[in-house]
Design a protein around this motif. Structure first.
Motif, PDB file in Angstrom:
ATOM      1  N   SER A  74       0.787  -1.056  -0.127  1.00  0.00           N
ATOM      2  CA  SER A  74       0.071  -0.009   0.070  1.00  0.00           C
ATOM      3  C   SER A  74       0.867   1.217  -0.020  1.00  0.00           C
ATOM      4  N   LEU A  75       0.454   2.121  -0.630  1.00  0.00           N
ATOM      5  CA  LEU A  75       1.062   3.689  -0.531  1.00  0.00           C
ATOM      6  C   LEU A  75       1.238   3.946   0.650  1.00  0.00           C
ATOM      7  N   PHE A  76       0.614   3.561   1.922  1.00  0.00           N
ATOM      8  CA  PHE A  76       0.128   3.859   3.025  1.00  0.00           C
ATOM      9  C   PHE A  76       0.616   3.175   3.943  1.00  0.00           C
ATOM     10  N   GLU A  77       1.318   2.079   3.607  1.00  0.00           N
ATOM     11  CA  GLU A  77       1.862   0.844   4.511  1.00  0.00           C
ATOM     12  C   GLU A  77       2.795   1.707   5.772  1.00  0.00           C
ATOM     13  N   GLY A  78       2.147   1.262   6.965  1.00  0.00           N
ATOM     14  CA  GLY A  78       3.030   1.797   8.059  1.00  0.00           C
ATOM     15  C   GLY A  78       2.822   3.534   8.350  1.00  0.00           C
ATOM     16  N   LYS A  79       1.832   4.001   7.361  1.00  0.00           N
ATOM     17  CA  LYS A  79       1.677   5.540   7.598  1.00  0.00           C
ATOM     18  C   LYS A  79       0.157   5.768   8.007  1.00  0.00           C
ATOM     19  N   ALA A  80      -0.736   4.880   7.658  1.00  0.00           N
ATOM     20  CA  ALA A  80      -2.295   5.071   8.025  1.00  0.00           C
ATOM     21  C   ALA A  80      -2.836   3.621   8.050  1.00  0.00           C
ATOM     22  N   GLY A  81      -3.715   3.514   9.029  1.00  0.00           N
ATOM     23  CA  GLY A  81      -4.479   2.379   9.098  1.00  0.00           C
ATOM     24  C   GLY A  81      -6.012   2.173   9.177  1.00  0.00           C
ATOM     25  N   ARG A  82      -6.693   1.558   9.678  1.00  0.00           N
ATOM     26  CA  ARG A  82      -8.234   1.476   9.977  1.00  0.00           C
ATOM     27  C   ARG A  82      -8.537   2.626  10.762  1.00  0.00           C
ATOM     28  N   GLY A  83      -9.552   3.332  10.260  1.00  0.00           N
ATOM     29  CA  GLY A  83     -10.273   4.555  10.797  1.00  0.00           C
ATOM     30  C   GLY A  83      -9.191   5.701  10.979  1.00  0.00           C
ATOM     31  N   ASP A  84      -7.956   5.893  10.368  1.00  0.00           N
ATOM     32  CA  ASP A  84      -7.252   7.041  10.396  1.00  0.00           C
ATOM     33  C   ASP A  84      -7.651   7.836   9.621  1.00  0.00           C
ATOM     34  N   PHE A  85      -7.783   9.260   9.800  1.00  0.00           N
ATOM     35  CA  PHE A  85      -8.098  10.417   8.818  1.00  0.00           C
ATOM     36  C   PHE A  85      -6.821  10.676   8.049  1.00  0.00           C
ATOM     37  N   VAL A  86      -6.952  10.636   6.626  1.00  0.00           N
ATOM     38  CA  VAL A  86      -5.548  11.340   5.943  1.00  0.00           C
ATOM     39  C   VAL A  86      -6.192  12.373   4.892  1.00  0.00           C
ATOM     40  N   LEU A  87      -5.540  13.563   5.065  1.00  0.00           N
ATOM     41  CA  LEU A  87      -6.042  14.656   4.470  1.00  0.00           C
ATOM     42  C   LEU A  87      -5.169  14.723   3.091  1.00  0.00           C
ATOM     43  N   LEU A  88      -5.962  14.578   1.888  1.00  0.00           N
ATOM     44  CA  LEU A  88      -5.435  14.619   0.426  1.00  0.00           C
ATOM     45  C   LEU A  88      -5.785  16.075   0.031  1.00  0.00           C
ATOM     46  N   VAL A  89      -4.616  16.748   0.013  1.00  0.00           N
ATOM     47  CA  VAL A  89      -4.536  18.263  -0.672  1.00  0.00           C
ATOM     48  C   VAL A  89      -4.436  18.042  -2.292  1.00  0.00           C
ATOM     49  N   CYS A  90      -5.573  18.572  -3.123  1.00  0.00           N
ATOM     50  CA  CYS A  90      -5.603  18.033  -4.468  1.00  0.00           C
ATOM     51  C   CYS A  90      -5.778  19.276  -5.261  1.00  0.00           C
ATOM     52  N   PRO A  91      -4.902  20.122  -5.531  1.00  0.00           N
ATOM     53  CA  PRO A  91      -5.223  21.120  -6.497  1.00  0.00           C
ATOM     54  C   PRO A  91      -5.464  20.714  -7.783  1.00  0.00           C
ATOM     55  N   ILE A  92      -6.392  21.416  -8.387  1.00  0.00           N
ATOM     56  CA  ILE A  92      -7.139  21.039  -9.849  1.00  0.00           C
ATOM     57  C   ILE A  92      -5.952  21.213 -10.708  1.00  0.00           C
ATOM     58  N   ASP A  93      -5.289  20.011 -11.299  1.00  0.00           N
ATOM     59  CA  ASP A  93      -4.189  20.072 -12.218  1.00  0.00           C
ATOM     60  C   ASP A  93      -4.752  20.556 -13.719  1.00  0.00           C
ATOM     61  N   SER A  94      -4.257  21.718 -14.106  1.00  0.00           N
ATOM     62  CA  SER A  94      -4.584  22.244 -15.417  1.00  0.00           C
ATOM     63  C   SER A  94      -4.645  21.142 -16.644  1.00  0.00           C
ATOM     64  N   GLU A  95      -3.692  20.165 -16.443  1.00  0.00           N
ATOM     65  CA  GLU A  95      -3.488  19.258 -17.630  1.00  0.00           C
ATOM     66  C   GLU A  95      -4.195  17.793 -17.258  1.00  0.00           C
ATOM     67  N   ALA A  96      -5.063  17.856 -16.099  1.00  0.00           N
ATOM     68  CA  ALA A  96      -5.782  16.688 -16.048  1.00  0.00           C
ATOM     69  C   ALA A  96      -7.025  17.100 -16.811  1.00  0.00           C
ATOM     70  N   PRO A  97      -7.953  15.964 -17.867  1.00  0.00           N
ATOM     71  CA  PRO A  97      -8.895  16.235 -18.451  1.00  0.00           C
ATOM     72  C   PRO A  97     -10.078  16.644 -17.521  1.00  0.00           C
ATOM     73  N   SER A  98     -11.141  17.438 -18.144  1.00  0.00           N
ATOM     74  CA  SER A  98     -12.208  17.857 -17.324  1.00  0.00           C
ATOM     75  C   SER A  98     -13.005  16.650 -16.723  1.00  0.00           C
ATOM     76  N   GLY A  99     -13.232  16.817 -15.477  1.00  0.00           N
ATOM     77  CA  GLY A  99     -14.096  15.813 -14.536  1.00  0.00           C
ATOM     78  C   GLY A  99     -13.097  14.939 -14.203  1.00  0.00           C
ATOM     79  N   ARG A 100     -11.895  15.101 -14.099  1.00  0.00           N
ATOM     80  CA  ARG A 100     -10.986  13.939 -13.625  1.00  0.00           C
ATOM     81  C   ARG A 100      -9.746  14.638 -12.588  1.00  0.00           C
ATOM     82  N   ILE A 101      -9.187  13.857 -12.086  1.00  0.00           N
ATOM     83  CA  ILE A 101      -8.000  14.280 -11.177  1.00  0.00           C
ATOM     84  C   ILE A 101      -6.771  13.297 -11.449  1.00  0.00           C
ATOM     85  N   ILE A 102      -5.724  13.509 -10.988  1.00  0.00           N
ATOM     86  CA  ILE A 102      -4.608  12.928 -11.781  1.00  0.00           C
ATOM     87  C   ILE A 102      -4.493  11.737 -10.957  1.00  0.00           C
ATOM     88  N   LEU A 103      -3.852  10.582 -11.782  1.00  0.00           N
ATOM     89  CA  LEU A 103      -3.604   9.268 -11.358  1.00  0.00           C
ATOM     90  C   LEU A 103      -2.930   9.181 -10.079  1.00  0.00           C
TER      91      LEU A 103
END
Length: 384
Positions: free
Chosen positions: A174-203
């Motif tokens: 997992s990307l979060f192995e050892g960093k987050a587990g069951r019930g943990d809150f993780v805040l993902l800050v996702c600026p809208i990438d101008s190169e991402a197609p409309s209606g999508r976020i980057i991979l």
């Protein structure tokens, strides 16, 4: 800025299996036999397969994989040399090689030597149905009639493939192995990438959300301007993940004591070589006028004025060093330049579009050539 020829990148985390052999050894026939479909064009005419061809396939109760059918190793056609070079370039993209042969000789021996040198697992598959050549190897090989084989033959071959594939090629932590587990809150800050197609976020953001769901953690997804509102309603995340370009803005808005990391660094720790990237980052302070920089991006996209690899990183590096630098961009899984040793630094993207093996092979080639390599996110964190 020079840009190298592009080829289609791999399909994220699926193990890649290359099929190799001489012209008319039965490579395409074998692919059709494995998949149970007439996917690959088959002909007695040598050189029918002119480019590497990819086919996704789900191995039951195991994993989805990508097979790569390649041109013949002894292609004598007008474009044969280029086709054979394309075949060998795919070695940097695979987790397992299937060497198909009707007779054994120099092309097969040379490929085995190369596979062993590059530490690539392989299976030898004797394509039965024709009288075995006296030069066939004495060491073990599977005997499969790719044209008239039955379900038992197919299962035997798939069983061998399952056993030969390295575990790391299909069991991705997992990307979060050892960093987050069951019930943990993780805040993902996702600026809208101008190169991402409309209606999508980057991979990388999509992969982070899926990884947190798999960990049974709670993903809270916001844009930078909404960070303070998260804390105002009493949510205190265990971890904050942000786009590298917004790191300074996020750090100013997040209370002390909460770890902040970028999507790119998460990918660097999962797929790349974090220690190598850290060492490569130091090379930035040793660049000189005219130093050559290799930008390695694994996705294919139309460039814009906000492009990270082609615009922002070159501008930031030149502003930081005060020098005029030379940049070469490699997109997708195109081969690295033959003159690798002429580069003073390589900057690799997070690698969300390629497998771990493909990224590791690229890093290994750079280390072998003595080229320091770092990661997009780590470099942006230093320069911004």
């Amino acid at each position: 800025m020079k840009e190298e020829r592009k080829i289609q990148p791999g399909r994220e985390t699926k193990p890649h299996i290359g099929i190799y052999g001489r012209c008319n050894a039965g490579k395409s026939t074998l692919l059709n036999f494995i998949t149970g479909a007439d996917f690959a064009l088959v002909s007695e005419q040598p050189g029918t397969t002119t480019d590497p061809v990819r086919k996704s396939y789900e191995i039951l109760d195991f994993a989805p994989v990508v097979f790569i059918d390649t041109p013949g190793l002894d292609d004598r056609s007008a474009l044969g040399e280029k086709r054979m070079r394309k075949s060998l370039e795919t070695l940097a993209q695979i987790d397992l090689a299937l060497l198909v042969f009707r007779q054994w000789g120099q092309p097969e021996s040379d490929l085995v030597t190369l596979l062993q040198k590059e530490d690539i697992p392989y299976l030898l598959i004797y394509n039965a149905g024709a009288e075995q050549n006296s030069g066939a190897p004495l060491f073990p090989s599977l005997q499969i009639n790719a044209l008239h084989g039955d379900e038992k033959d197919r299962e035997e071959l798939l069983k061998a493939i399952r056993s030969a594939l390295p575990e790391q090629s299909y069991r991705i932590p997992s990307l979060f192995e050892g960093k987050a587990g069951r019930g943990d809150f993780v805040l993902l800050v996702c600026p809208i990438d101008s190169e991402a197609p409309s209606g999508r976020i980057i991979l990388p953001q999509v992969q982070a959300i899926r990884s947190l769901l798999d960990q049974h953690a709670v993903a809270v997804v916001v844009q930078p301007a909404q960070i303070e509102s998260v804390f105002s309603i009493g949510i205190h995340p265990r971890l904050v993940v942000t786009d590298s370009q917004a790191f300074a803005q996020v750090k100013a808005a997040v209370p002390d004591g909460i770890e902040i990391i970028s999507f790119s660094i998460l990918l660097a720790q999962l797929k790349g070589d974090y220690q190598t990237y850290t060492q490569g980052l130091r090379q930035i302070d040793h660049l000189q006028e005219g130093s050559r920089i290799l930008i390695l991006e694994n996705c294919l996209h139309q460039s814009s004025c906000e492009d990270i690899g082609r615009v922002k990183i070159p501008r930031l590096l030149q502003d930081y060093t005060g020098f005029s630098l030379q940049f070469t961009v490699i997109s997708g899984l195109a081969a690295l330049p033959e003159n690798l040793a002429d580069f003073q630094l390589a900057v690799q993207c997070g690698g969300c579009m390629v497998t771990r093996s493909q990224l590791q092979n690229r890093i290994r080639a750079l280390r072998k050539a003595g080229v320091p390599v770092t990661n997009y996110g780590m470099l942006l964190h230093k320069l911004l």
